[in-house]
Design an enzyme around this catalytic site. Structure first.
Site, PDB file in Angstrom:
ATOM      1  N   GLY A 317       0.839  -1.199   0.000  1.00 24.10           N
ATOM      2  CA  GLY A 317       0.000   0.000   0.000  1.00 24.10           C
ATOM      3  C   GLY A 317       0.871   1.244   0.000  1.00 24.10           C
ATOM      4  O   GLY A 317       1.948   1.269  -0.609  1.00 24.10           O
ATOM      5  N   SER A 318       0.429   2.257   0.731  1.00 25.79           N
ATOM      6  CA  SER A 318       1.114   3.555   0.683  1.00 25.79           C
ATOM      7  C   SER A 318       2.554   3.507   1.178  1.00 25.79           C
ATOM      8  O   SER A 318       3.326   4.431   0.920  1.00 25.79           O
ATOM      9  CB  SER A 318       0.334   4.571   1.512  1.00 25.79           C
ATOM     10  OG  SER A 318      -0.985   4.635   1.032  1.00 25.79           O
ATOM     11  N   ALA A 319       2.930   2.434   1.933  1.00 33.26           N
ATOM     12  CA  ALA A 319       4.321   2.337   2.386  1.00 33.26           C
ATOM     13  C   ALA A 319       5.252   2.275   1.182  1.00 33.26           C
ATOM     14  O   ALA A 319       6.438   2.579   1.281  1.00 33.26           O
ATOM     15  CB  ALA A 319       4.497   1.103   3.276  1.00 33.26           C
ATOM     16  N   ASN A 320       4.706   1.895   0.025  1.00 32.37           N
ATOM     17  CA  ASN A 320       5.499   1.803  -1.201  1.00 32.37           C
ATOM     18  C   ASN A 320       5.815   3.177  -1.794  1.00 32.37           C
ATOM     19  O   ASN A 320       6.665   3.284  -2.674  1.00 32.37           O
ATOM     20  CB  ASN A 320       4.736   0.954  -2.226  1.00 32.37           C
ATOM     21  CG  ASN A 320       5.642   0.270  -3.220  1.00 32.37           C
ATOM     22  OD1 ASN A 320       6.680  -0.250  -2.831  1.00 32.37           O
ATOM     23  ND2 ASN A 320       5.273   0.283  -4.487  1.00 32.37           N
ATOM     24  N   LYS A 321       5.127   4.208  -1.296  1.00 31.68           N
ATOM     25  CA  LYS A 321       5.313   5.553  -1.871  1.00 31.68           C
ATOM     26  C   LYS A 321       6.727   6.079  -1.642  1.00 31.68           C
ATOM     27  O   LYS A 321       7.161   7.030  -2.299  1.00 31.68           O
ATOM     28  CB  LYS A 321       4.285   6.534  -1.275  1.00 31.68           C
ATOM     29  CG  LYS A 321       2.875   6.274  -1.792  1.00 31.68           C
ATOM     30  CD  LYS A 321       1.842   7.129  -1.088  1.00 31.68           C
ATOM     31  CE  LYS A 321       0.426   6.766  -1.555  1.00 31.68           C
ATOM     32  NZ  LYS A 321      -0.609   7.336  -0.706  1.00 31.68           N
TER      33      LYS A 321
END
Lengths: 601, 139
Positions: A317-321
């Site tokens: 999820g957003s941790a990949n940003k």
């Protein structure tokens, strides 16, 4: 000879003439000498035959017979090599072996299973009926071997043998002890009955841990007693090596307890936590929930007997940003203060992307987009960066490839190859959809930023000590610079805003420390392939102190029921474990002022 | 039997008796010697057997002692290991009424003896009773 005189008398009687006597005597004498000759020849032949046979046996085949005779007197036994220990970084024992025996029965030699079971079972701590049934069942199968008990104390095994019951025997079967039970079980792994590693470090380092068995050959008498002056040949067993991990069993325990508590309080399916050193990427704790008891792996269902932190993947999820932002900063596409107009929704090919909350078009800084975790804003930045650059950085951060950690069954995660991308793929990957990582990979991604831009692949073994005391240190893998120090330091500042008021994860903050990190809330897939709106992977990955990182932690909670946002479920868990790590590791606050970057223009 | 052969035998016997006659006196020492040799052999055999047996008795008793000591050592090691697990230490600390501290705080003692406090010291709060261990056992 004694019959001669009568025979000669009988012969002489019919002939009265005297002159015949001498001739008859001459004949007898002559025939006597011939008999002698015949006997002599016979004896000589006999002696020759016997002598020849003697020479054949003694000289020609002698060696064979002598060795066969000796072989029947020799008894060779294997000397088992003691399996090496597995230690944590401080030398605390996580696995070791003790002597134990297995007691077995040969049903074909047992006439009355019940009376045998009645005598043996109480000594082994096994119900009489169980032992009886085991013997009867094996007998029905036509089997001549059945275990009655494992891990039997050697003194008890000796007492059982002293009963002298036919058809009962013992086998040496060292018992593997895991004093910590379930703490660190998924890392340490377990062994099978033959003493071979079947999971974790036990499997990966089975060969050095096993050592080399020795052999003892002695000459024994008829009754089996050892002849003192006879042959005594001993090849000593070489004990197994000791494997020292980088794991801290204290931190492992704290992480496991905290995770277990969080999983239970949120009604989650499970979770994973990985803690590593920010500079060396040495794994300090790696735990999953639910897990199994390494002392008794058979009690847990098969699917649990793995190490999901390295073998299972989830969408970050957003941790990949972090990849999108690191690449954009490095390529000078953005600065922390770059202002973007973020619309309420964004069309990417056939898909319409929304943020987690409904908003009208708004102006945020790049820092604001990261701190608020705006999908639309991140995609605008990704589009400025371009798919090729994004893919390059995703690979450089370790997505789609294994870390090479010394653990079996490591997954490379899932990063679709660019040639397989569809039109909307680049609307997914930069915000952490359609890409899957392991808990270890996620921690290793954040280690890049924590270590000022240099990626060091994760490792979990510190050294292997041979029985002769020589220590083979695990070679530290070479680090590779992924982004510049400047980019990493900038991102360290920006990621601090996530844990401050206004960001998505103030619950990850630790009083007195600067904490950097990023939340993620990955939607799980429905069986029909669409994204679920009720099942999430709640993640948080980060490091502290943000301005001089000591530890990196990645947290994932699988399908929490009460809350689902990474900032509400995973972030507090991160804070709890990081607090202990900093205290136990003696890492004082750096005293640096918390970052202060504007979220809005 | 013929006279020829009989006379031959008698002659031989006579001559043999004639030769052996002077040796009749020292026969007793010879028999004694044989007896002594036999007795010595018997004693030696007994001795060898005894040595063998006592060797195996000694080996047996040492083996038993060794087994007992190994078991004792294993038992003690087992106890040390289970007592020193984090799980047990945490439980023992809790039994003494100890609680985990709050936010990390450090006192830095400078070269001049003056101290500086890093972090935000606060008294520890008593947490809710901890959950039972996650299926772990101490064996």
């Amino acid at each position: 000879m004694s019959q001669q005189p009568p025979r000669s008398r009988r012969r002489t009687a019919p002939s009265p003439t005297a002159p015949r006597r001498p001739s008859s005597r001459t004949l007898r004498l002559g025939s006597g000498s011939r008999r002698l000759t015949v006997s002599f020849v016979g004896v000589v032949v006999l002696v020759l035959v016997l002598g020849g046979r003697l020479v054949q046996l003694q000289a020609l085949d002698g060696a064979t017979y002598a060795s066969a005779a000796q072989q029947s007197r020799l008894r060779t036994t294997d000397i088992q090599a003691t399996r090496g220990q597995i230690l944590d970084r401080n030398g605390e024992v996580m696995a070791y072996s003790v002597d134990a025996d297995a007691v077995f029965a040969d049903p074909s030699m047992i006439i009355e299973p019940f009376s045998v079971a009645q005598r043996v079972a109480p000594m082994l701590g096994v119900p009489v009926s169980t032992a009886q049934q085991a013997i009867v069942a094996a007998s029905a199968r036509g089997s001549r071997f059945v275990y009655l008990a494992h891990d039997v104390d050697p003194t008890i095994a000796e007492q059982v043998m002293a009963l002298g019951i036919e058809g009962i025997g013992t086998l040496p079967e060292p018992e593997r002890m895991h004093p910590d039970g379930s703490i660190g079980a998924s890392v340490v792994g377990f062994t099978d009955r033959d003493g071979h590693g079947r999971a974790g470090i036990e499997q990966q380092f089975d060969k050095p841990l096993s050592g080399t068995p020795g052999r003892l050959t002695v000459e024994v008498g008829q009754g089996g007693e050892v002849i003192p002056s006879g042959v005594h040949k001993e090849t000593a067993a070489v004990a197994g090596s000791t494997v020292r991990l980088t794991i801290s069993s204290d931190l492992q325990y704290v992480a496991q307890q905290a995770l277990n508590q969080a999983v239970r309080s949120t009604g989650a399916r499970g979770g994973q936590v990985t803690v590593m050193d920010a500079r060396t990427s040495r794994v300090l704790a790696m735990t999953s929930d639910p897990t199994y008891d390494a002392s008794d792996p058979g009690a847990s269902p098969g699917p649990l007997l793995s190490n999901p932190n390295v073998s299972d993947v989830f969408e970050p999820g957003s941790a990949n940003k972090i990849i999108t932002f690191a690449a954009a900063l490095e390529r000078h596409v953005i600065t922390p203060r770059t202002v973007l107009n973020v619309p309420g929704e964004l069309q990417v090919a056939d898909r319409t992307i929304h943020d987690d909350w409904v908003h009208s078009p708004v102006r945020w800084t790049a820092t604001g987009i990261l701190a608020k975790s705006s999908n639309i804003g991140t995609l605008l930045i990704a589009q400025k960066l371009g798919p090729k650059a994004w893919d390059d950085y995703a690979k450089a951060f370790g997505e789609g490839s294994t870390t090479g950690i010394q653990l079996p069954t490591e997954s490379a995660g899932l990063l679709p190859a660019m040639k397989d991308w569809s039109g909307s793929t680049f609307g997914n990957l930069p915000i952490g959809q359609g890409v899957a990582v392991t808990s270890l990979q996620l921690a290793n991604m954040y280690q890049v930023i924590a270590n000022d831009g240099v990626r060091v692949p994760a490792r979990i073994v510190q050294s292997v000590t041979a029985p002769d005391g020589s220590v083979a240190r695990a070679t530290a893998p070479a680090g590779h610079r992924i982004v510049s120090v400047q980019t990493a330091r900038t991102l360290q500042q920006m990621l601090q805003m996530v844990t401050q008021e206004g960001g998505t994860a103030p619950k990850a903050a630790i009083a007195g420390y600067t904490v950097a990190g990023k939340t993620g809330t990955g939607q799980q897939l429905n069986p029909d392939g669409t994204y679920s709106n009720s099942n999430y992977w709640s993640t948080f990955a980060g490091f502290a102190p943000a301005d001089n990182p000591a530890y990196v932690i990645s947290v994932m909670v699988d399908t929490p029921q009460t809350d689902y946002l990474g900032g509400d479920v995973a972030a507090p868990l991160f804070g709890q474990i990081m607090t202990y790590a900093l205290k136990a590791g003696g890492v004082p606050p750096t005293g640096a002022r918390p970052a202060s970057l504007p979220l809005y223009p | 039997m013929t006279a020829f052969s009989a006379s031959g035998v008698v002659g031989r016997a006579r001559s043999a008796r004639g030769r052996l006659a002077p040796a009749t006196a020292p026969r007793t020492p010879f028999v004694l010697l044989i007896l002594v040799v036999l007795a010595a052999g018997l004693v030696l055999l007994l001795f060898v057997n005894t040595v063998t047996a006592s060797g195996s008795f000694r080996a047996r008793s040492l083996q038993l002692r060794n087994d007992a000591l190994v078991l004792k050592q294993q038992e003690l090691q087992r106890r040390i290991q289970s007592l020193s697990t984090p799980e047990h230490l945490a439980a023992a600390a809790a039994a003494l009424g100890m609680v985990a501290g709050g936010d990390p705080t450090f006192i830095v003692i400078g070269p001049g003896g003056h101290t500086k406090v890093l972090g935000h010291p606060a008294p520890a709060t008593v947490p809710p009773p901890p959950p039972p261990p996650p299926g772990g056992t101490n064996r």
